[in-house]
Write a protein that holds these residues in place. Sequence first.
Motif, PDB file in Angstrom:
ATOM      1  N   SER A  98      -8.400   0.584 -10.274  1.00  0.00           N
ATOM      2  CA  SER A  98      -7.958  -0.586 -11.097  1.00  0.00           C
ATOM      3  C   SER A  98      -7.711  -1.742 -10.422  1.00  0.00           C
ATOM      4  O   SER A  98      -7.588  -2.869 -10.911  1.00  0.00           O
ATOM      5  CB  SER A  98      -6.870   0.214 -11.976  1.00  0.00           C
ATOM      6  OG  SER A  98      -5.727   0.403 -10.867  1.00  0.00           O
ATOM      7  N   VAL A  99      -7.448  -1.601  -9.069  1.00  0.00           N
ATOM      8  CA  VAL A  99      -7.006  -2.868  -8.189  1.00  0.00           C
ATOM      9  C   VAL A  99      -8.199  -3.370  -7.719  1.00  0.00           C
ATOM     10  O   VAL A  99      -8.892  -2.881  -7.085  1.00  0.00           O
ATOM     11  CB  VAL A  99      -5.959  -2.361  -7.174  1.00  0.00           C
ATOM     12  CG1 VAL A  99      -5.872  -3.531  -6.316  1.00  0.00           C
ATOM     13  CG2 VAL A  99      -4.907  -1.615  -7.490  1.00  0.00           C
ATOM     14  N   THR A 100      -8.433  -4.689  -8.153  1.00  0.00           N
ATOM     15  CA  THR A 100      -9.722  -5.318  -7.896  1.00  0.00           C
ATOM     16  C   THR A 100      -9.390  -6.466  -6.907  1.00  0.00           C
ATOM     17  O   THR A 100     -10.193  -7.143  -6.305  1.00  0.00           O
ATOM     18  CB  THR A 100     -10.516  -5.751  -8.942  1.00  0.00           C
ATOM     19  OG1 THR A 100      -9.677  -6.735  -9.619  1.00  0.00           O
ATOM     20  CG2 THR A 100     -11.121  -4.568  -9.837  1.00  0.00           C
ATOM     21  N   PRO A 107      -6.977   4.265  -0.478  1.00  0.00           N
ATOM     22  CA  PRO A 107      -7.189   3.840  -1.843  1.00  0.00           C
ATOM     23  C   PRO A 107      -6.128   2.898  -2.167  1.00  0.00           C
ATOM     24  O   PRO A 107      -4.665   3.301  -1.804  1.00  0.00           O
ATOM     25  CB  PRO A 107      -7.116   5.094  -2.573  1.00  0.00           C
ATOM     26  CG  PRO A 107      -6.331   5.783  -1.606  1.00  0.00           C
ATOM     27  CD  PRO A 107      -6.674   5.468  -0.130  1.00  0.00           C
ATOM     28  N   PHE A 108      -6.020   1.895  -3.114  1.00  0.00           N
ATOM     29  CA  PHE A 108      -5.167   1.031  -3.518  1.00  0.00           C
ATOM     30  C   PHE A 108      -5.218   1.025  -5.069  1.00  0.00           C
ATOM     31  O   PHE A 108      -6.083   0.475  -5.709  1.00  0.00           O
ATOM     32  CB  PHE A 108      -5.323  -0.313  -3.300  1.00  0.00           C
ATOM     33  CG  PHE A 108      -5.371  -0.279  -1.771  1.00  0.00           C
ATOM     34  CD1 PHE A 108      -4.254  -0.456  -1.007  1.00  0.00           C
ATOM     35  CD2 PHE A 108      -6.556  -0.500  -1.070  1.00  0.00           C
ATOM     36  CE1 PHE A 108      -4.123  -0.788   0.472  1.00  0.00           C
ATOM     37  CE2 PHE A 108      -6.515  -0.780   0.429  1.00  0.00           C
ATOM     38  CZ  PHE A 108      -5.048  -0.707   1.269  1.00  0.00           C
ATOM     39  N   ASP A 147      -1.783  -8.971   5.680  1.00  0.00           N
ATOM     40  CA  ASP A 147      -1.200  -8.404   6.788  1.00  0.00           C
ATOM     41  C   ASP A 147      -1.512  -6.763   6.864  1.00  0.00           C
ATOM     42  O   ASP A 147      -1.355  -6.305   5.582  1.00  0.00           O
ATOM     43  CB  ASP A 147       0.648  -8.696   6.993  1.00  0.00           C
ATOM     44  CG  ASP A 147       0.604  -8.426   8.322  1.00  0.00           C
ATOM     45  OD1 ASP A 147       0.028  -7.881   9.236  1.00  0.00           O
ATOM     46  OD2 ASP A 147       2.064  -8.391   8.882  1.00  0.00           O
ATOM     47  N   VAL A 148      -1.359  -6.110   7.892  1.00  0.00           N
ATOM     48  CA  VAL A 148      -1.724  -4.568   7.866  1.00  0.00           C
ATOM     49  C   VAL A 148      -0.434  -3.938   7.176  1.00  0.00           C
ATOM     50  O   VAL A 148      -0.511  -3.233   6.480  1.00  0.00           O
ATOM     51  CB  VAL A 148      -2.081  -4.058   9.106  1.00  0.00           C
ATOM     52  CG1 VAL A 148      -2.099  -2.665   9.110  1.00  0.00           C
ATOM     53  CG2 VAL A 148      -3.481  -4.837   9.446  1.00  0.00           C
ATOM     54  N   GLU A 149       0.725  -4.234   7.540  1.00  0.00           N
ATOM     55  CA  GLU A 149       1.778  -3.737   7.247  1.00  0.00           C
ATOM     56  C   GLU A 149       2.109  -3.733   5.792  1.00  0.00           C
ATOM     57  O   GLU A 149       2.453  -2.352   5.202  1.00  0.00           O
ATOM     58  CB  GLU A 149       3.193  -4.036   7.869  1.00  0.00           C
ATOM     59  CG  GLU A 149       4.366  -3.410   7.524  1.00  0.00           C
ATOM     60  CD  GLU A 149       5.571  -3.966   8.283  1.00  0.00           C
ATOM     61  OE1 GLU A 149       6.739  -3.712   7.939  1.00  0.00           O
ATOM     62  OE2 GLU A 149       5.431  -4.997   9.059  1.00  0.00           O
ATOM     63  N   PRO A 150       2.006  -4.746   5.121  1.00  0.00           N
ATOM     64  CA  PRO A 150       2.257  -4.610   3.545  1.00  0.00           C
ATOM     65  C   PRO A 150       1.104  -3.903   2.775  1.00  0.00           C
ATOM     66  O   PRO A 150       1.224  -3.439   1.654  1.00  0.00           O
ATOM     67  CB  PRO A 150       2.133  -6.119   3.202  1.00  0.00           C
ATOM     68  CG  PRO A 150       1.833  -6.828   4.210  1.00  0.00           C
ATOM     69  CD  PRO A 150       2.157  -5.878   5.510  1.00  0.00           C
ATOM     70  N   LEU A 151      -0.250  -4.073   3.489  1.00  0.00           N
ATOM     71  CA  LEU A 151      -1.279  -3.268   2.813  1.00  0.00           C
ATOM     72  C   LEU A 151      -1.086  -1.803   3.024  1.00  0.00           C
ATOM     73  O   LEU A 151      -1.361  -1.279   1.999  1.00  0.00           O
ATOM     74  CB  LEU A 151      -2.786  -3.638   3.515  1.00  0.00           C
ATOM     75  CG  LEU A 151      -3.321  -4.919   3.203  1.00  0.00           C
ATOM     76  CD1 LEU A 151      -4.590  -5.085   4.292  1.00  0.00           C
ATOM     77  CD2 LEU A 151      -3.893  -4.791   1.939  1.00  0.00           C
ATOM     78  N   LEU A 152      -0.538  -1.322   4.059  1.00  0.00           N
ATOM     79  CA  LEU A 152      -0.157  -0.130   4.158  1.00  0.00           C
ATOM     80  C   LEU A 152       0.816   0.422   3.197  1.00  0.00           C
ATOM     81  O   LEU A 152       0.923   1.644   2.503  1.00  0.00           O
ATOM     82  CB  LEU A 152       0.322   0.385   5.469  1.00  0.00           C
ATOM     83  CG  LEU A 152      -0.789   0.259   6.678  1.00  0.00           C
ATOM     84  CD1 LEU A 152       0.187   0.716   8.007  1.00  0.00           C
ATOM     85  CD2 LEU A 152      -1.754   1.450   6.706  1.00  0.00           C
TER      86      LEU A 152
END
Length: 311
Positions: free
Chosen positions: A6-8, A163-164, A176-181
């Motif tokens: 769902s997240v694009t 997966p997001f 940034d990697v931290e908020p992506l995680l």
Amino acid sequence: MENQTSVTEFILLVFPSIQKVHALLFVGVLVMYILTVTGNIIIIAIVLTDCTLHKPMYFFLGNLSSLGILYVSATIPKLLTSLLDAKKSISIAGCKAQAFSHFFLGATEFFLLTAMSFDCYTLHYICSLLHYTTILSGRLSFASWASGFLTIFVQSFLVFQLPFCGPNVINHFYCDVEPLLQLACTETCCVERLIFIVAAVVLFSTSILTIVSYSFIIFAVLRIPSASVKQKAFSTCTAHLSVLLLLYGAVIFIHARPSGYASRSKNNAVSLPNTLVTALLSPFIYTLRIREVKTALKKAVIGNKILEVKQ
């Protein structure tokens, strides 16, 4: 599976607390970005066109200026468009590409500056014992870029496989990697540990090698009998050391802070000047501190004026 796809796109929170001055911030960032790119292009042009600067140290300086242009271009153009865009969105592919470019170039900068400290060491300490040619400097430069790529390749691959499927808001002006995680729909402890270990190894190893190189440099320069040669040596290495202090100081300040939303907001405010100021000041520091670069710049300016008069 439907939720996971769902997240694009992601939404970037670009300094939400100061939305009223986004237009003013846009102008300031745009001016600094133009100055950064222009200053580094001038350094590259001077190094390429002036025969007196065809030396290993200035070969590294050209590499550092090229990296500075790429580094700011990985995040700042998107920031400029986000400041004017109400939605402030970025596609998943664009977000991954931005995150990879930013951290690849950031890691490369540490390795490249370490290689430059080794160059200063060979220049002032063992230049009589080692025929330090452009060939060796080219190999060190290639090794720096390759090391930066290999350092973040595995962890980037792991992050990109996550997966997001939940919230898609990133509390930063770039990916940034931290908020992506934090947005991933699965456990990320192993990836976080890997990223921490790799970052710690890079920072520790490059800082130790740089400190060792400069320890030898200081001892070597202090033994030089000529005051003018000693001053030139210190001037050259002081420029490099100033850039190192800017880079390491900003990184330590950002990552030594406690976690949390308020802390993250403050870190975001520090990340912007860190991204721009280091790349902006680097060419000016080298231009002002190194006599040969100043001489080459003056020759270029005077030469252009003579051509204009003749025309």
